[in-house]
Write a protein that holds these residues in place. Structure first.
Motif, PDB file in Angstrom:
ATOM      1  N   GLU A 299      -0.789  -6.995   6.431  1.00 60.58           N
ATOM      2  CA  GLU A 299      -0.878  -5.989   5.378  1.00 60.58           C
ATOM      3  C   GLU A 299      -1.451  -4.698   5.948  1.00 60.58           C
ATOM      4  O   GLU A 299      -2.380  -4.725   6.753  1.00 60.58           O
TER       5      GLU A 299
ATOM      6  N   THR B  57      -0.691   5.962  -2.832  1.00 55.39           N
ATOM      7  CA  THR B  57      -0.969   4.964  -1.802  1.00 55.39           C
ATOM      8  C   THR B  57       0.279   4.114  -1.561  1.00 55.39           C
ATOM      9  O   THR B  57       0.942   3.684  -2.503  1.00 55.39           O
TER      10      THR B  57
ATOM     11  N   THR C 294       3.657  -0.927  -3.476  1.00 60.97           N
ATOM     12  CA  THR C 294       3.574  -2.053  -2.548  1.00 60.97           C
ATOM     13  C   THR C 294       4.978  -2.539  -2.218  1.00 60.97           C
ATOM     14  O   THR C 294       5.777  -2.832  -3.115  1.00 60.97           O
TER      15      THR C 294
ATOM     16  N   GLU D 215      -2.048  -0.329   4.617  1.00 59.99           N
ATOM     17  CA  GLU D 215      -1.854   0.657   3.568  1.00 59.99           C
ATOM     18  C   GLU D 215      -2.453   1.989   3.979  1.00 59.99           C
ATOM     19  O   GLU D 215      -3.319   2.063   4.861  1.00 59.99           O
TER      20      GLU D 215
ATOM     21  N   GLN E  90       3.447  -5.160   3.076  1.00 58.02           N
ATOM     22  CA  GLN E  90       3.020  -6.539   3.274  1.00 58.02           C
ATOM     23  C   GLN E  90       4.146  -7.337   3.909  1.00 58.02           C
ATOM     24  O   GLN E  90       5.317  -7.116   3.599  1.00 58.02           O
TER      25      GLN E  90
ATOM     26  N   ARG F 181       1.581   0.621   0.463  1.00 57.58           N
ATOM     27  CA  ARG F 181       1.123  -0.627   1.074  1.00 57.58           C
ATOM     28  C   ARG F 181       2.343  -1.399   1.551  1.00 57.58           C
ATOM     29  O   ARG F 181       3.319  -1.560   0.826  1.00 57.58           O
TER      30      ARG F 181
ATOM     31  N   ARG G  51       0.139   3.368  -6.740  1.00 58.70           N
ATOM     32  CA  ARG G  51       0.151   2.589  -5.502  1.00 58.70           C
ATOM     33  C   ARG G  51       1.469   1.827  -5.434  1.00 58.70           C
ATOM     34  O   ARG G  51       1.812   1.082  -6.352  1.00 58.70           O
TER      35      ARG G  51
END
Length: 568
Positions: free
Chosen positions: A512, A477, A562, A514, A481, A479, A560
């Protein structure tokens, strides 16, 4: 003595029933978890500073507050309860993260960090490799460092830099088995180790019995257990099938002979001790006026060193050809066993790892220095491009000994079906994380810049966090931001196997985004970071590619990732 304060980032905390914080944590940090009592002592003693960052709120410092029943921890008032420690998740609820461990200038180590590093090195004297067939090797992990260097270490060859990076990385991993918070510090060899400045400019002595030992003769405390004057006189003459017996014995001495106090670059070449005969130590003889050829190429300035070869058709070869004599000059400056040219003796001296950590810092600085178009993946981070034409010479294409099996392998790497290590492996090419690079204010688009939150070309800062085992196996994943200081549109292009790249978009109203993709489709791909910017003709805004980064092997399956675009 004034201590250097290190910053620690906090992502979670535990509380007792009454709400008092009892423990702070950050799954990516080696120091984590740490009890509130330990944190209070860190803050009040000036040893460490603690900050909490929780998207989309601002940074807040953790401070010690005196209550009626003793001190407790709170964040500084900032107008937002989102930074209050009471709002952070419990430590057990935080996913594991890829650790972000940073190598520091040895001058910036606290007394506690010095003691921990020395204790971990000495502990390797008591630990032995486990063999595949059962039982333990006869050579402990500290003496194994010398043995590895003797049986594989290349010098004045193209593989010098990648091989020694692998050696230091492996040594650091062993130290982290003793203490997970430890990294291998570096000695800035443009300074005298007896008076090297820390980040505040205060001069620090790296030598002496509390850290790196003596500057003349046997190194003494704290490393007396690493050698034995009563060892076999044949210890350094065993050859062939006796190499295991030889390596298992302590050396008779570990010696140094530094020149009079001065920075290495300011020491006349004839003030060094060029003796390669240990008998000269016993007789008190110093050999001057006999420097080996090649050291006249020493470049004492780090920035000038990184510039060497930059205009040549083969930049890596030009840079490496200048870094090697600079490294040799540093060896010779220390004198004694670390400087001997009649054999591989330097890796019996613990100081050599500070020296080679600096070699790797300069190598990493060269790799991370911005070059060319930031919209293209950095060539110096690409296994297929970093070495130029040197990538095809036999020294670079053969497997890296002694870790890959074969005739030069030593236990525990002599077992059947040993995994081969090559100069083009991603873990060998990928730069290590350091507190300061030569060009520290701006790094190329890279995982180092993202994980450290460093400034990119154009002034942007993008912080990355990799959380482990947070999504189903076979998937990853991503993401994106938008940080509080950013408002303009940003995008992240994620490679998808057999399809167009997937675009994640954020702006001031939707901060945000994802998406989850198949992990298999990431291999060999690149991430693209896009931004909106002004086009002064015809006076409108456009969305353009800003950065690309490859090396997606750094992202484990089921993770994940980010990215917080913190500054534009």
């Amino acid at each position: 003595m004034r201590q250097t304060m290190a910053v620690r980032w906090v992502l979670g905390c535990d509380r007792e029933d009454g709400g008092r914080v009892t423990r702070l944590c950050n799954p990516a940090a080696g120091w984590s978890p740490r009890t509130a009592i330990e944190v209070i002592d860190d803050i009040t003693s000036g040893r460490h500073r603690y900050f909490v960052y929780r998207f989309p709120f601002t940074l807040a410092a953790i401070r010690v507050v005196q209550g009626s029943d003793g001190p407790f921890l709170r964040t500084t008032p900032d107008g937002s309860t989102g930074n209050n420690l009471d709002r952070l998740p419990a430590c057990r609820d935080l996913p594991r993260q890829v650790p972000v461990r940073v190598r520091k200038n040895a001058a910036d180590l606290t007394p506690e960090e010095r003691a921990a590093y020395v204790a971990a090195v000495i502990e390797l004297r008591n630990r032995f490799p486990q063999l595949t067939g059962g039982g333990s090797d006869t050579v402990n992990w500290w003496f194994k460092q010398d043995q590895q260097h003797i049986n594989g270490g290349p010098h004045q060859l193209p593989s010098f830099l990648p091989w020694h990076r692998e050696l230091v990385n492996r040594f650091e991993a062993l130290l982290q088995q003793v203490d997970p918070d430890i990294t291998v510090p570096y000695w800035d060899w443009t300074t005298d180790p007896r008076a090297t400045p820390d980040r505040t400019g205060r001069l620090v002595d790296l030598m002496g019995p509390d850290f790196m030992g003596a500057v003349e003769g046997d190194i003494g405390e704290p490393f007396l257990s690493l050698y034995d004057p009563q060892t076999s006189p044949n210890r350094d003459t065993y050859r062939g099938t006796d190499r295991e017996e030889r390596a298992a014995l302590p050396p008779p001495h570990v010696r140094r002979r530094l020149p009079p106090p001065n920075r290495p670059g300011d020491v006349p070449i004839n003030d060094f001790d060029w003796s390669d005969n240990p008998a000269n130590f016993d007789a008190g003889v110093q050999v001057r006026n006999n420097p080996p050829a090649g050291l006249e190429r020493y470049q004492p300035d780090d920035r000038a060193l990184l510039d060497e070869g930059s205009g040549e058709p083969e930049p890596w070869q030009g840079f490496a050809d200048w870094l090697y004599p600079a490294h040799s000059w540093a060896h010779r400056y220390m004198g004694g066993d670390i400087a001997r040219a009649d054999g591989h003796f330097s890796f019996r001296d613990p100081f050599v790892f500070l020296l080679h950590s600096n070699v790797d810092r300069l190598y990493a600085s060269w790799q991370l220095r911005p070059e060319g178009d930031s919209r293209e993946p950095a060539g110096r981070l690409n296994s297929a491009r970093v070495y130029g034409s040197q990538a095809t010479v036999p020294d670079m294409t053969r497997k890296m000994d002694p870790w890959s099996g074969g005739s030069l392998a030593v236990p525990p790497w002599d077992a059947p079906n040993q995994r081969e290590i090559h100069t083009t492996d991603p873990d060998v090419v990928r730069p290590t994380l350091y507190d300061r690079y030569v060009y520290n204010d701006e790094l190329c688009a890279s995982w180092a810049a993202f994980l450290l939150g460093r400034r990119l070309p154009g002034g942007h800062i993008i912080q990355a966090v990799i959380e482990l085992d947070t999504v189903p196996t076979g998937s990853t994943t991503f993401r994106l931001q938008l940080g509080q200081r950013c408002s303009w549109w940003k995008g992240l292009l994620v490679p998808v196997a057999g399809s167009d790249d997937l675009l994640l978009e954020v702006d001031s109203t939707s901060r945000e985004a994802e998406a989850t993709v198949a992990s298999a489709g990431l291999r060999g791909g690149v991430l693209g970071f896009r931004r909106r910017e002004w086009d002064f003709w015809p006076f409108s805004t456009v969305r353009r590619l800003a950065y690309q980064v490859g090396d997606l092997d750094i992202v484990p399956d089921a993770s994940r990732v980010t990215f917080v675009w913190q500054q534009e």
